[in-house]
Design a protein around this motif. Structure first.
Motif, PDB file in Angstrom:
ATOM      1  N   PHE A  20       0.526  -1.316   0.101  1.00 32.32           N
ATOM      2  CA  PHE A  20      -0.122  -0.400   0.355  1.00 32.32           C
ATOM      3  C   PHE A  20       0.817   1.338  -0.206  1.00 32.32           C
ATOM      4  CE2 PHE A  20      -3.121   3.262   1.867  1.00 32.32           C
ATOM      5  CZ  PHE A  20      -3.884   3.034   1.043  1.00 32.32           C
ATOM      6  N   GLU A  21       2.208   0.719   0.818  1.00 33.12           N
ATOM      7  CA  GLU A  21       2.798   2.713   0.617  1.00 33.12           C
ATOM      8  C   GLU A  21       3.451   2.593  -0.501  1.00 33.12           C
ATOM      9  OE1 GLU A  21       6.889   4.163   2.991  1.00 33.12           O
ATOM     10  OE2 GLU A  21       6.137   1.603   3.737  1.00 33.12           O
ATOM     11  N   ASP A  22       3.677   1.423  -1.178  1.00 31.60           N
ATOM     12  CA  ASP A  22       4.264   1.516  -2.563  1.00 31.60           C
ATOM     13  C   ASP A  22       3.446   2.129  -3.607  1.00 31.60           C
ATOM     14  OD1 ASP A  22       7.077   0.335  -1.911  1.00 31.60           O
ATOM     15  OD2 ASP A  22       5.938  -2.103  -2.399  1.00 31.60           O
ATOM     16  N   TYR A  23       2.056   1.306  -3.511  1.00 29.36           N
ATOM     17  CA  TYR A  23       0.808   2.542  -4.222  1.00 29.36           C
ATOM     18  C   TYR A  23       0.422   3.925  -4.226  1.00 29.36           C
ATOM     19  CZ  TYR A  23      -4.079   3.505  -5.195  1.00 29.36           C
ATOM     20  OH  TYR A  23      -5.203   3.681  -4.856  1.00 29.36           O
ATOM     21  N   ALA A  24       0.675   4.268  -2.414  1.00 29.30           N
ATOM     22  CA  ALA A  24       0.358   5.703  -1.983  1.00 29.30           C
ATOM     23  C   ALA A  24       1.568   6.446  -3.002  1.00 29.30           C
ATOM     24  CB  ALA A  24       0.549   5.774  -0.178  1.00 29.30           C
ATOM     25  N   ARG A  25       2.941   5.944  -2.971  1.00 26.12           N
ATOM     26  CA  ARG A  25       3.772   6.654  -3.506  1.00 26.12           C
ATOM     27  C   ARG A  25       4.020   6.927  -4.892  1.00 26.12           C
ATOM     28  NH1 ARG A  25       7.957   4.328  -1.370  1.00 26.12           N
ATOM     29  NH2 ARG A  25       8.827   5.449  -0.069  1.00 26.12           N
ATOM     30  N   VAL A  26       3.054   6.475  -5.547  1.00 27.13           N
ATOM     31  CA  VAL A  26       3.389   6.585  -6.450  1.00 27.13           C
ATOM     32  C   VAL A  26       2.034   7.371  -7.008  1.00 27.13           C
ATOM     33  CG1 VAL A  26       2.157   5.649  -8.847  1.00 27.13           C
ATOM     34  CG2 VAL A  26       3.388   3.890  -8.209  1.00 27.13           C
ATOM     35  N   VAL A  27       0.800   7.041  -6.759  1.00 19.70           N
ATOM     36  CA  VAL A  27      -0.377   8.651  -6.598  1.00 19.70           C
ATOM     37  C   VAL A  27       0.282   9.767  -6.014  1.00 19.70           C
ATOM     38  CG1 VAL A  27      -2.355   8.925  -4.670  1.00 19.70           C
ATOM     39  CG2 VAL A  27      -1.967   6.690  -5.252  1.00 19.70           C
ATOM     40  N   PHE A  28       1.207  10.012  -4.829  1.00 21.71           N
ATOM     41  CA  PHE A  28       2.181  11.508  -4.937  1.00 21.71           C
ATOM     42  C   PHE A  28       2.349  11.836  -5.482  1.00 21.71           C
ATOM     43  CE2 PHE A  28       1.102   9.193   0.430  1.00 21.71           C
ATOM     44  CZ  PHE A  28       0.083   9.896   0.390  1.00 21.71           C
ATOM     45  N   GLU A  29       3.593  10.992  -6.066  1.00 23.68           N
ATOM     46  CA  GLU A  29       4.922  11.276  -7.017  1.00 23.68           C
ATOM     47  C   GLU A  29       3.658  12.010  -8.151  1.00 23.68           C
ATOM     48  OE1 GLU A  29       7.988   8.357  -6.655  1.00 23.68           O
ATOM     49  OE2 GLU A  29       7.155   7.814  -8.002  1.00 23.68           O
ATOM     50  N   ASN A  30       2.717  11.250  -8.941  1.00 25.62           N
ATOM     51  CA  ASN A  30       1.767  11.253  -9.850  1.00 25.62           C
ATOM     52  C   ASN A  30       1.112  12.980 -10.430  1.00 25.62           C
ATOM     53  OD1 ASN A  30       2.846  10.263 -12.093  1.00 25.62           O
ATOM     54  ND2 ASN A  30       2.602   8.867 -10.239  1.00 25.62           N
ATOM     55  N   PHE A  31       0.748  12.809  -8.868  1.00 30.50           N
ATOM     56  CA  PHE A  31      -0.527  14.094  -8.330  1.00 30.50           C
ATOM     57  C   PHE A  31      -1.152  15.025  -7.382  1.00 30.50           C
ATOM     58  CE2 PHE A  31      -2.584   9.317  -9.639  1.00 30.50           C
ATOM     59  CZ  PHE A  31      -2.386   9.543 -10.988  1.00 30.50           C
ATOM     60  N   GLY A  32       0.330  14.826  -6.264  1.00 27.81           N
ATOM     61  CA  GLY A  32       0.198  15.391  -5.641  1.00 27.81           C
ATOM     62  C   GLY A  32       0.633  16.762  -5.702  1.00 27.81           C
ATOM     63  N   ASP A  33       1.486  17.344  -6.281  1.00 26.73           N
ATOM     64  CA  ASP A  33       1.468  18.274  -7.305  1.00 26.73           C
ATOM     65  C   ASP A  33       0.648  19.342  -7.020  1.00 26.73           C
ATOM     66  OD1 ASP A  33       0.810  17.076  -9.352  1.00 26.73           O
ATOM     67  OD2 ASP A  33       1.883  18.771 -10.331  1.00 26.73           O
ATOM     68  N   ARG A  34      -0.814  18.717  -7.298  1.00 26.10           N
ATOM     69  CA  ARG A  34      -1.735  19.425  -7.780  1.00 26.10           C
ATOM     70  C   ARG A  34      -3.315  19.285  -6.768  1.00 26.10           C
ATOM     71  NH1 ARG A  34      -2.331  17.236 -12.717  1.00 26.10           N
ATOM     72  NH2 ARG A  34      -0.857  15.470 -11.569  1.00 26.10           N
ATOM     73  N   VAL A  35      -3.005  17.728  -6.065  1.00 23.09           N
ATOM     74  CA  VAL A  35      -3.549  17.365  -4.451  1.00 23.09           C
ATOM     75  C   VAL A  35      -3.602  17.970  -3.576  1.00 23.09           C
ATOM     76  CG1 VAL A  35      -4.861  15.463  -3.536  1.00 23.09           C
ATOM     77  CG2 VAL A  35      -5.014  15.270  -5.988  1.00 23.09           C
ATOM     78  N   LYS A  36      -4.784  18.471  -2.580  1.00 23.61           N
ATOM     79  CA  LYS A  36      -3.600  19.655  -1.283  1.00 23.61           C
ATOM     80  C   LYS A  36      -4.771  18.611  -0.004  1.00 23.61           C
ATOM     81  CE  LYS A  36      -1.409  21.559  -3.648  1.00 23.61           C
ATOM     82  NZ  LYS A  36       0.670  21.461  -3.424  1.00 23.61           N
ATOM     83  N   LYS A  37      -5.858  17.460  -0.545  1.00 27.32           N
ATOM     84  CA  LYS A  37      -5.456  17.080   0.713  1.00 27.32           C
ATOM     85  C   LYS A  37      -6.610  15.436   0.145  1.00 27.32           C
ATOM     86  CE  LYS A  37      -9.157  20.129   2.964  1.00 27.32           C
ATOM     87  NZ  LYS A  37      -9.121  21.123   1.944  1.00 27.32           N
ATOM     88  N   TRP A  38      -6.173  14.903   1.315  1.00 24.38           N
ATOM     89  CA  TRP A  38      -5.438  13.578   0.950  1.00 24.38           C
ATOM     90  C   TRP A  38      -6.190  12.511   1.878  1.00 24.38           C
ATOM     91  CZ3 TRP A  38      -4.071  11.368  -3.860  1.00 24.38           C
ATOM     92  CH2 TRP A  38      -3.312  12.132  -4.554  1.00 24.38           C
ATOM     93  N   ILE A  39      -7.307  12.032   1.891  1.00 25.23           N
ATOM     94  CA  ILE A  39      -7.502  10.303   2.085  1.00 25.23           C
ATOM     95  C   ILE A  39      -7.068   9.382   2.099  1.00 25.23           C
ATOM     96  CG2 ILE A  39      -9.866   8.998   3.046  1.00 25.23           C
ATOM     97  CD1 ILE A  39     -11.602  11.797   2.166  1.00 25.23           C
ATOM     98  N   THR A  40      -6.379   8.685   3.341  1.00 19.14           N
ATOM     99  CA  THR A  40      -5.949   7.752   2.925  1.00 19.14           C
ATOM    100  C   THR A  40      -6.725   5.967   2.537  1.00 19.14           C
ATOM    101  OG1 THR A  40      -5.630   6.920   5.361  1.00 19.14           O
ATOM    102  CG2 THR A  40      -3.432   8.025   4.364  1.00 19.14           C
ATOM    103  N   ILE A  41      -7.718   5.720   3.329  1.00 19.25           N
ATOM    104  CA  ILE A  41      -8.501   4.515   3.496  1.00 19.25           C
ATOM    105  C   ILE A  41      -9.914   5.472   4.069  1.00 19.25           C
ATOM    106  CG2 ILE A  41      -8.958   2.814   4.171  1.00 19.25           C
ATOM    107  CD1 ILE A  41      -6.165   2.652   4.492  1.00 19.25           C
ATOM    108  N   ASN A  42     -10.589   4.738   3.255  1.00 18.42           N
ATOM    109  CA  ASN A  42     -12.594   5.316   3.533  1.00 18.42           C
ATOM    110  C   ASN A  42     -12.629   4.159   4.111  1.00 18.42           C
ATOM    111  OD1 ASN A  42     -15.064   6.628   3.072  1.00 18.42           O
ATOM    112  ND2 ASN A  42     -15.082   4.436   2.260  1.00 18.42           N
ATOM    113  N   GLU A  43     -13.435   4.287   5.055  1.00 18.63           N
ATOM    114  CA  GLU A  43     -14.818   3.199   6.121  1.00 18.63           C
ATOM    115  C   GLU A  43     -13.224   2.208   6.842  1.00 18.63           C
ATOM    116  OE1 GLU A  43     -18.204   2.686   4.260  1.00 18.63           O
ATOM    117  OE2 GLU A  43     -18.450   4.750   4.826  1.00 18.63           O
TER     118      GLU A  43
END
Length: 485
Positions: A162-185
């Motif tokens: 999951f951490e590996d997946y999150a790193r890909v997400v932050f690397e590709n979208f984090g420059d524009r996304v300013k509110k992150w939710i890790t896991i839903n429910e």
């Protein structure tokens, strides 16, 4: 500042008066969706298989109408139209989730899908172009099937993947996304899936698998939080939290047994997740640890079925939230319920509670006072953390003149605003579930939550605004909740 109440809430009735509630200037409104429920394109452009693809394809009998999310709302192709709808309603943010399998088809970093990355980049860019803030959920239930094949959430190694997946997400979208939710429910992932077997992947391991899942979820969340803070946060300057779903547990009577039962329900049902993250001491709630330990011994287990959080894990998890996402749908009357020790192992047996509706409630799905009590409970229990209501919605048959949904939103939004203003709770946003009718998991398309009707019989998946969409549009534009709309 706020005017006088638009209504007075009791458990039995809703009474309107002539005054509208004003919305604070810093309070924001949004809507939410989840990838599997709206995107479709289940195998388009290199996407991998997830657990809901597998379940709906191999066990259609487990879905109420034998349907799938293969096409759903077809938002994979109609995302621009959907953003136009968001702009029409006037929302200030859009909460959506990323499909792990769409950007990492195998679930692992050995293969990154450029078409999946482009899809979410396009959505984020178009949202920002229209002055709509993206609030992104990293995981909303659609685990890649190859990860499930390794044991899913009962395998602690998943926290590494999951951490590996999150790193890909932050690397590709984090420059524009300013509110992150890790896991839903997390409760829906662990208790509804492993405890009750209700969700994909349809595994039933009550009182054991659900607790294994719970620990993995907490570690996944914490690893993702620390990853963001250590490697991305300083440059990207965003906030990261988790979304927890919670009922409000109202004591059925004033008897001490029922009051204690309602406390247990909140501590074990909601505190299971909030306590390790938000409390000063961390760890699971004391009542949860003691009850599961005692009942496990009485059942002849050699140790507690609740896998412990060790000291280093407690420290690692504690404080890992810049904000709390809070999903709320239901209020229940709670009473004490003593299960025989010979009954099968389960979370419900561990809690020792019984949940029911009050027959005096005209519509048990509309009890707005519960959300205000819940927000105040979080305030008192965890030192008034920053809260965003990340889901709240009403199910019906999909009618366009959805008067009950309008009544629902009047009540719940008003109570949230009263919690923010009168009660001084640190709640800063409200998210309606959902912008449109969608694939409601094992209920398929038999129930509807949308502000917009979707014609699932049409190849075009035509979207049509309901009365509730027009009401929500009015609230956002005029910054008040009226009594005549």
């Amino acid at each position: 500042m706020t005017g006088q109440h638009i209504f007075i809430i009791t458990a039995a009735s809703i009474i309107f008066n002539v005054y509208a509630i004003k919305v604070p200037a810093d309070f924001k409104f949004g809507v939410a969706t989840a990838a599997y429920q709206v995107e479709g394109g289940w195998n388009a452009s290199g996407k991998g298989e997830n657990i809901w693809d597998r379940l709906t394809h191999t066990h259609p009998e487990l879905i109420a109408d034998h349907s799938t999310g293969d096409i759903a709302c077809d938002s994979y192709h109609k995302w621009k139209e959907d953003i136009d709808i968001l702009k029409t309603v006037g929302v200030e943010f859009y909460r959506f989730s990323i499909s792990w399998s769409r950007i990492m088809p195998t679930g692992f970093t050995n293969k990154i899908n450029p078409d999946g990355i482009k899809y979410y980049n396009d959505i984020i860019d178009e949202l920002l172009k229209n002055n709509i803030e993206p609030m992104v959920t990293i995981f909303h239930w659609d685990l890649p099937q190859p990860i499930q094949d390794l044991g899913g959430w009962t395998n602690p190694q998943i926290s590494v993947y999951f951490e590996d997946y999150a790193r890909v997400v932050f690397e590709n979208f984090g420059d524009r996304v300013k509110k992150w939710i890790t896991i839903n429910e997390p409760s829906s992932i662990c208790e509804d899936t492993y405890g009750k077997g209700n969700n994909a992947p349809n595994i039933l391991s009550p009182g054991i698998g659900d607790y294994l899942c719970g620990k993995t979820i907490l570690l996944c969340h914490a690893r993702t939080y620390h990853l963001y803070k250590n490697e991305f946060g300083r440059q990207q300057r965003g906030k990261i939290g988790i979304t927890i779903d919670s009922i409000w547990a109202e004591p059925k009577t004033n008897q001490s047994a029922d009051i204690s039962a309602s406390v247990r329900e909140m501590q074990m049902g909601t505190g299971w997740w909030m306590h390790p993250i938000l409390s000063k001491e961390g760890d699971y709630p004391a009542i949860m640890k003691s009850r599961i330990n005692e009942i496990s011994k009485a059942e002849n287990f050699s140790e507690s079925r609740l896998v412990p959080l060790y000291k280093h894990e407690i420290k690692y998890i504690r404080g890992t939230a810049d904000f709390l996402g809070l999903n709320h749908y239901h209020t229940w009357l709670v009473s004490d319920n003593k299960y025989p020790i010979t009954d099968p192992t389960s979370f419900n047996k561990d809690k020792g509670t019984k949940l029911e509706r009050d027959p005096k409630w005209k519509n048990p799905l509309i009890t707005p006072w519960g959300i205000r009590k819940l927000i105040n409970w979080v305030k008192d229990e965890y030192d008034n953390p920053l809260i965003y209501i990340t889901e709240n919605g009403y199910q019906d048959d999909g009618c366009l003149d959805d008067k009950d949904r309008v009544l629902f939103y009047k009540g719940y939004i008003s109570e949230v605003i009263q919690a923010a203003t009168t009660d001084k709770c640190n709640v800063k946003g409200y998210t309606a579930w959902s912008i449109m009718d969608n694939m409601e998991w094992r209920s398929g398309y038999t129930i509807k939550f949308g502000l917009y009707h979707v014609d699932f019989s049409s190849p075009n998946r035509t979207r049509t605004p309901k009365s509730s969409a027009k009401f929500y549009q009015y609230v956002i534009k005029n910054r008040n909740i009226p009594n005549d709309k």
